[in-house]
Design a protein around this motif. Structure first.
Motif, mmCIF file in Angstrom:
data_model
loop_
_atom_site.group_PDB
_atom_site.id
_atom_site.type_symbol
_atom_site.label_atom_id
_atom_site.label_comp_id
_atom_site.label_asym_id
_atom_site.label_seq_id
_atom_site.Cartn_x
_atom_site.Cartn_y
_atom_site.Cartn_z
ATOM 1 N N LYS A 72 -5.068 12.188 46.307
ATOM 2 C CA LYS A 72 -5.325 13.540 46.578
ATOM 3 C C LYS A 72 -4.219 14.452 46.503
ATOM 4 C CE LYS A 72 -8.803 17.195 48.237
ATOM 5 N NZ LYS A 72 -9.659 17.630 49.012
ATOM 6 N N ALA A 73 -3.179 13.687 47.499
ATOM 7 C CA ALA A 73 -1.906 14.358 47.683
ATOM 8 C C ALA A 73 -1.181 14.368 46.467
ATOM 9 C CB ALA A 73 -1.259 13.641 48.876
ATOM 10 N N LYS A 74 -1.347 13.572 45.861
ATOM 11 C CA LYS A 74 -0.451 13.247 44.403
ATOM 12 C C LYS A 74 -0.931 14.628 43.273
ATOM 13 C CE LYS A 74 0.598 8.580 44.317
ATOM 14 N NZ LYS A 74 0.187 7.144 43.685
ATOM 15 N N GLU A 75 -2.393 14.581 43.294
ATOM 16 C CA GLU A 75 -2.851 15.657 42.512
ATOM 17 C C GLU A 75 -2.215 17.153 43.046
ATOM 18 O OE1 GLU A 75 -6.962 15.553 42.506
ATOM 19 O OE2 GLU A 75 -7.073 13.652 41.860
ATOM 20 N N ASN A 76 -2.141 17.238 44.412
ATOM 21 C CA ASN A 76 -1.680 18.624 45.120
ATOM 22 C C ASN A 76 -0.308 18.876 44.990
ATOM 23 O OD1 ASN A 76 -4.413 19.347 45.835
ATOM 24 N ND2 ASN A 76 -4.212 18.672 47.768
ATOM 25 N N ARG A 77 0.378 17.906 44.445
ATOM 26 C CA ARG A 77 1.931 18.034 44.463
ATOM 27 C C ARG A 77 2.380 18.670 43.167
ATOM 28 N NH1 ARG A 77 5.609 13.568 47.555
ATOM 29 N NH2 ARG A 77 4.421 13.664 49.433
ATOM 30 N N ALA A 78 1.354 18.930 42.181
ATOM 31 C CA ALA A 78 1.763 19.725 41.102
ATOM 32 C C ALA A 78 2.172 21.074 41.557
ATOM 33 C CB ALA A 78 0.844 19.488 40.146
ATOM 34 N N CYS A 79 3.229 21.529 41.001
ATOM 35 C CA CYS A 79 3.796 22.896 41.253
ATOM 36 C C CYS A 79 2.834 23.868 40.743
ATOM 37 C CB CYS A 79 5.195 23.206 40.889
ATOM 38 S SG CYS A 79 5.658 24.756 40.913
ATOM 39 N N PRO A 80 2.178 24.744 41.673
ATOM 40 C CA PRO A 80 1.331 25.606 41.111
ATOM 41 C C PRO A 80 1.899 26.838 40.034
ATOM 42 C CG PRO A 80 1.779 26.374 43.498
ATOM 43 C CD PRO A 80 2.639 25.006 42.840
ATOM 44 N N TYR A 119 6.050 22.414 49.932
ATOM 45 C CA TYR A 119 6.752 21.494 48.876
ATOM 46 C C TYR A 119 7.648 22.229 48.156
ATOM 47 C CZ TYR A 119 2.958 18.187 49.436
ATOM 48 O OH TYR A 119 2.253 17.298 49.676
ATOM 49 N N HIS A 120 8.864 21.915 47.631
ATOM 50 C CA HIS A 120 9.955 22.541 46.926
ATOM 51 C C HIS A 120 9.883 22.044 45.301
ATOM 52 C CE1 HIS A 120 13.804 24.611 45.996
ATOM 53 N NE2 HIS A 120 14.072 23.741 45.293
ATOM 54 N N CYS A 121 9.748 22.881 44.593
ATOM 55 C CA CYS A 121 9.851 22.639 43.229
ATOM 56 C C CYS A 121 11.181 22.711 42.761
ATOM 57 C CB CYS A 121 8.979 23.346 42.306
ATOM 58 S SG CYS A 121 8.926 23.133 40.459
ATOM 59 N N PHE A 122 11.516 21.394 41.930
ATOM 60 C CA PHE A 122 12.943 21.404 41.513
ATOM 61 C C PHE A 122 13.272 22.243 39.902
ATOM 62 C CE2 PHE A 122 13.097 18.247 45.048
ATOM 63 C CZ PHE A 122 14.465 18.671 45.455
#
Ligand SMILES: [Zn+2]
Length: 146
Positions: A72-80, A119-122
């Motif tokens: 679930k954490a992996k899914e949530n890691r997508a930048c919104p 989380y920070h999106c690069f």
């Protein structure tokens, strides 16, 4: 009372997060060597990282739960904002002067670390809390400052 190692971590953020999530599910677990790693990260390798210990009788259930949590954490890691997976977990200082993180804190009320886990999106250089479902108002949004 016998405990065995469910998982090991090289940082206390993930270790604590998983421990709390398992405890919420009623799993009897705790962290071993957490203080040693936090105080002296150089010792992490020497002692084998932070160990998430779980009671033997709950290990099977804990293993299933942990797998679900990780997926679930992996899914949530997508930048919104841009959908990128080039996202890193950071430990941000409380930016309560920032109105949208204040809203996050409010919405996630009761979750002690909520205001500090970001989380920070690069790709688009934006930061966001891990809960993707939260609707982020874009009007007057300081997140759009770029
Ligand atoms: Zn992004």
């Amino acid at each position: 009372m016998s405990y065995s190692i469910l998982n090991t971590y090289d940082n206390y953020i993930d270790a604590n997060l998983h421990m709390m999530q398992l405890q919420e599910e009623g799993i009897n677990c705790w962290l071993k060597d957490e203080n040693t790693v936090t105080i002296d990260p150089l010792l992490t390798n020497a002692i084998g990282g932070i160990k998430l210990m779980v009671h033997e009788t709950q290990k099977d259930r804990a293993t299933d739960l942990l797998r679900t949590i990780v997926n679930k954490a992996k899914e949530n890691r997508a930048c919104p904002y841009c959908g990128s997976l080039n996202v890193e977990y950071i430990f941000s200082n409380r930016k309560t002067s920032n109105w949208f993180s204040a809203i996050f804190t409010y919405l996630l009320g009761g979750y002690a670390l909520a205001s500090e886990k970001m989380y920070h999106c690069f790709d688009c250089e934006k930061e966001f809390a891990e809960v993707k479902e939260v609707v982020i108002p874009t009007k007057e949004g300081s997140a759009d400052a770029l």
